[in-house]
Design a protein around this motif. Structure first.
Motif, PDB file in Angstrom:
ATOM      1  N   HIS A 321       1.018  -1.239  -0.025  1.00  0.00           N
ATOM      2  CA  HIS A 321      -0.172   0.058  -0.083  1.00  0.00           C
ATOM      3  C   HIS A 321       0.753   1.288  -0.075  1.00  0.00           C
ATOM      4  O   HIS A 321       1.240   1.830   0.858  1.00  0.00           O
ATOM      5  CB  HIS A 321      -1.010  -0.032   1.179  1.00  0.00           C
ATOM      6  CG  HIS A 321      -1.935  -0.955   1.304  1.00  0.00           C
ATOM      7  ND1 HIS A 321      -1.523  -2.371   1.720  1.00  0.00           N
ATOM      8  CD2 HIS A 321      -3.214  -1.283   1.161  1.00  0.00           C
ATOM      9  CE1 HIS A 321      -2.497  -3.042   1.768  1.00  0.00           C
ATOM     10  NE2 HIS A 321      -3.566  -2.528   1.260  1.00  0.00           N
ATOM     11  N   PRO A 322       1.202   1.375  -1.043  1.00  0.00           N
ATOM     12  CA  PRO A 322       2.317   2.941  -1.324  1.00  0.00           C
ATOM     13  C   PRO A 322       1.523   4.042  -0.626  1.00  0.00           C
ATOM     14  O   PRO A 322       2.699   4.789  -0.274  1.00  0.00           O
ATOM     15  CB  PRO A 322       2.760   3.007  -2.863  1.00  0.00           C
ATOM     16  CG  PRO A 322       2.092   1.793  -3.508  1.00  0.00           C
ATOM     17  CD  PRO A 322       1.067   1.115  -2.477  1.00  0.00           C
ATOM     18  N   GLU A 323       0.419   4.018  -0.709  1.00  0.00           N
ATOM     19  CA  GLU A 323      -0.129   5.485   0.317  1.00  0.00           C
ATOM     20  C   GLU A 323       0.105   5.520   1.706  1.00  0.00           C
ATOM     21  O   GLU A 323      -0.306   6.608   2.169  1.00  0.00           O
ATOM     22  CB  GLU A 323      -1.646   5.435  -0.515  1.00  0.00           C
ATOM     23  CG  GLU A 323      -2.510   4.578   0.568  1.00  0.00           C
ATOM     24  CD  GLU A 323      -2.641   3.317  -0.161  1.00  0.00           C
ATOM     25  OE1 GLU A 323      -3.661   2.537  -0.110  1.00  0.00           O
ATOM     26  OE2 GLU A 323      -1.626   2.920  -1.184  1.00  0.00           O
ATOM     27  N   LEU A 324       0.368   4.424   2.238  1.00  0.00           N
ATOM     28  CA  LEU A 324       0.682   4.240   3.727  1.00  0.00           C
ATOM     29  C   LEU A 324       2.023   4.839   3.731  1.00  0.00           C
ATOM     30  O   LEU A 324       2.850   4.295   3.608  1.00  0.00           O
ATOM     31  CB  LEU A 324       0.424   2.959   4.265  1.00  0.00           C
ATOM     32  CG  LEU A 324      -1.092   2.421   4.078  1.00  0.00           C
ATOM     33  CD1 LEU A 324      -0.957   0.934   4.791  1.00  0.00           C
ATOM     34  CD2 LEU A 324      -2.019   3.142   5.036  1.00  0.00           C
ATOM     35  N   GLY A 325       1.964   6.021   4.702  1.00  0.00           N
ATOM     36  CA  GLY A 325       3.224   6.505   5.194  1.00  0.00           C
ATOM     37  C   GLY A 325       3.685   6.058   6.349  1.00  0.00           C
ATOM     38  O   GLY A 325       5.055   6.161   6.939  1.00  0.00           O
ATOM     39  N   ALA A 326       2.589   5.305   7.220  1.00  0.00           N
ATOM     40  CA  ALA A 326       3.127   4.896   8.742  1.00  0.00           C
ATOM     41  C   ALA A 326       1.965   4.026   8.879  1.00  0.00           C
ATOM     42  O   ALA A 326       1.074   3.989   8.440  1.00  0.00           O
ATOM     43  CB  ALA A 326       3.225   5.751   9.637  1.00  0.00           C
ATOM     44  N   VAL A 327       2.408   2.780   9.934  1.00  0.00           N
ATOM     45  CA  VAL A 327       1.649   1.840  10.406  1.00  0.00           C
ATOM     46  C   VAL A 327       1.735   1.645  11.779  1.00  0.00           C
ATOM     47  O   VAL A 327       3.032   1.799  12.161  1.00  0.00           O
ATOM     48  CB  VAL A 327       1.371   0.574   9.519  1.00  0.00           C
ATOM     49  CG1 VAL A 327       0.758   0.681   8.371  1.00  0.00           C
ATOM     50  CG2 VAL A 327       2.742  -0.169   9.588  1.00  0.00           C
ATOM     51  N   SER A 328       0.706   1.385  12.351  1.00  0.00           N
ATOM     52  CA  SER A 328       1.097   1.164  13.941  1.00  0.00           C
ATOM     53  C   SER A 328       0.638  -0.474  14.213  1.00  0.00           C
ATOM     54  O   SER A 328      -0.097  -0.971  13.533  1.00  0.00           O
ATOM     55  CB  SER A 328       0.077   1.783  14.894  1.00  0.00           C
ATOM     56  OG  SER A 328       0.085   1.552  16.235  1.00  0.00           O
ATOM     57  N   GLY A 329       1.626  -1.044  15.308  1.00  0.00           N
ATOM     58  CA  GLY A 329       1.191  -2.414  15.588  1.00  0.00           C
ATOM     59  C   GLY A 329      -0.010  -2.527  16.933  1.00  0.00           C
ATOM     60  O   GLY A 329      -0.485  -1.674  16.897  1.00  0.00           O
TER      61      GLY A 329
END
Length: 587
Positions: A321-329
């Motif tokens: 998902h290139p649009e995601l700049g960050a994710v949280s666990g």
């Protein structure tokens, strides 16, 4: 890489600069090839998203935890995965013999890590196509929320007659129903399937793709954590990811932390920066970023233990998902079994991630990428690290390493990014490469499990909550200034939550002080019953997600604690917001 002093650090020491993002290699290594094959295989096999119906019948992702020295994995159930399993560790040297007195901790001790067999409803949903599966999720969610909807319908006519008495409770109940519906009917785990709601094709093409196997820099700041730092670092090193750089910044620890890190540095081949001056957690992490060379920059906290596949799942979500700049666990309590207090917090953490973050993630606008496992694209945060380190509020430095603020730089860089970079134009983080400001989205990976030590006693818990309230206040003045631009859904969730937090002290005064003093004790009773009802609703959501776990009953107690005690902390936190200390203790 050349070494020179960072211009914003004065004479505090010399650290290596971070180079431009590493280019993908011409051909994959053997480990990377196995990793790629696993991803491709998982894309064909996995149809197990985190849906409300499947939670009715259970099903949790297997994970593991460590003790202070050794890591012992529990048996894992056979289920399709989109991340690598048991890849050889390219950096790890033969382990030293276990030290006397050090015993491994078995994963089975943690209820939150025990696997559950998928049930009938989940298996049926997995066999359906996307449209049927999502329609079924909506129906199942509405059926489970039906008692609350009927309660609202019954009380709605009375609201106009007595808005003062019923208005607050009615509003809170509507907000709770809306958040539960969004979280359970719309959320998909981005590491397990493609998200349904994505930018349009033209906008999506503006986000640069990451390499198939991007290099990851995994960063950690630590101070005086001798008892837990080894378990944390070992869990980082045991991550099932083939191209991993681990950097630990020791912020002038005064106990035996440095001795432990020196031993782990030799054994695991990690990079350790020994600061000669205490600079605070936020500055220590920025020092680690100076030597980080990954396309992806991940953070964890020094009292955390990660599941071996947690990091790979987050990276896979970013790659696909290139649009995601960050994710949280997804965070749970590591010491959940210690006390009544830790059990209650474990249940509370589950709801804050599984419901609150999941609801925000459906709009791509998670407002806090939490510290236990925060994974960012390099180009989403690199230019804003000096702004984060030098953040000021009310004319004074804001010392807390607030996860919310760093998240805010990703969410709002389209509108605030240029001004922030101009303010720190002389910093190497900006001067070396100017990344374009983009309308990044931020997600949440429920299957990326991490455990953290939570306060076991009341006093440390209160200190933690005051620190979080201060971070909330500071972030409200930043993120709150642009969140309305991200659309009605993200705006409603953000400003609704902010309004609830800000109004909590006033509601506490009105219901707990004013009402009894003016002969309206019934209003106090009604308020406490409403708080308990809300806690029971969140507790039942926990029960559905965690079948067989009887800790759901602690959730109403956390709601009462929030209403009776935590609500009063906001004014105190604002009055003392200039005070700041480096603290991560959980005892």
């Amino acid at each position: 890489m050349s070494s020179r002093s960072h211009p914003s650090r004065g004479d505090e020491g010399s650290y290596r600069e971070a180079p431009l993002p590493r280019l993908a290699p011409a051909g994959p290594t053997a480990d990377e090839a196995r990793y790629i094959d696993t991803l491709h295989l998982g894309d064909d096999l996995v149809h197990a998203g985190q849906v409300f119906g499947e939670q009715l019948s259970g099903g949790r992702t297997p994970t593991r935890e460590t003790g202070s020295v050794d890591l012992v994995a529990a048996p894992a159930p056979v289920r399709p995965r989109t991340v690598p399993v048991e890849l050889p560790h390219p950096r790890t040297a033969p382990a030293e013999p276990r030290r006397p007195g050090a015993a491994p901790v078995e994963l089975s001790r943690l209820r939150s890590a025990r696997p559950h067999r998928p049930g009938v409803v989940r298996r049926w949903l997995d066999r359906q196509d996307t449209a049927i599966r999502h329609a079924a999720r909506r129906v199942l969610t509405l059926l489970c929320l039906l008692p609350l909807l009927l309660l609202l319908a019954r009380e709605a006519p009375r609201l106009a007659q007595n808005p003062v008495v019923l208005g607050y409770g009615f509003t809170v109940l509507v907000g709770t129903i809306a958040m539960l519906y969004i979280a359970y009917s719309r959320y998909d785990d981005p590491s397990e399937r493609q998200l349904r709601r994505r930018p349009r094709a033209g906008e999506l093409a503006s986000f640069p793709a990451l390499p198939t196997v991007p290099r990851v820099s995994f960063l950690l700041a630590v101070k005086d954590e001798e008892e837990c730092i080894e378990a944390c670092v070992r869990s980082m090193a045991d991550s099932d990811y083939p191209d991993l750089q681990i950097v630990v910044a020791d912020d002038l620890s005064e106990d035996g932390t440095r001795d432990v890190l020196r031993r782990l540095e030799r054994e695991l081949g990690i990079t350790v920066i020994y600061l000669e001056k205490n600079v605070g957690k936020k500055h220590a992490l920025v020092r680690a970023c100076e030597v980080a060379d990954g396309d992806v920059i991940a953070f964890t906290d020094s009292d955390c233990i990660l599941a071996p596949d947690a990091l790979a799942r987050c990276v896979h979500a970013l790659v696909t998902h290139p649009e995601l700049g960050a994710v949280s666990g997804h965070t749970r309590a590591l010491n959940a079994d210690d006390t009544f207090f830790t059990k209650a917090q474990d249940v509370w953490y589950e709801g804050q991630f599984r419901v609150a973050k999941a609801a925000e993630a459906t709009f791509g606008s998670v407002t806090c990428v939490s510290g236990p496992l925060a994974v960012f694209r390099r180009d989403a945060i690199y230019n804003y690290l000096p702004a984060w380190a030098g953040d000021r509020f009310l004319g004074a430095p804001f010392r807390f390493a607030t996860d919310r603020q760093l998240t805010g730089y990703v969410l709002g860089q389209r509108w605030r990014g240029r001004a922030l970079k101009e303010r720190h134009a002389d910093s190497p983080f900006v001067a070396e490469r100017d990344y374009p400001e983009r309308a990044w989205r931020i997600g949440y990976v429920q299957s990326a499990k991490v455990w953290t030590n939570v306060p076991a006693r009341f006093k440390p818990f209160m200190k933690q909550q005051i620190r979080w309230k201060k971070s909330f206040i500071r972030n409200l003045f930043f993120t709150g200034s642009f969140m309305w631009r991200r659309g009605p859904g993200p705006a409603a969730l953000y400003y609704g939550h902010a309004l609830w937090v800000v109004s909590a002290p006033f509601m506490a005064v009105r219901h707990l002080l004013w009402a009894p003093l003016h002969g309206a004790a019934f209003l106090t009773l009604l308020y406490l019953c409403g708080v308990t009802l809300k806690g029971c609703v969140w507790g039942l959501a926990f029960k559905i997600d965690n079948p067989g776990d009887d800790r759901w009953r602690y959730r109403p107690l956390m709601s009462l604690l929030s209403a009776l005690v935590l609500a009063w902390l906001l004014p105190y936190s604002f009055a003392t917001i200039r005070r700041g200390v480096w603290a991560r203790g959980a005892n």
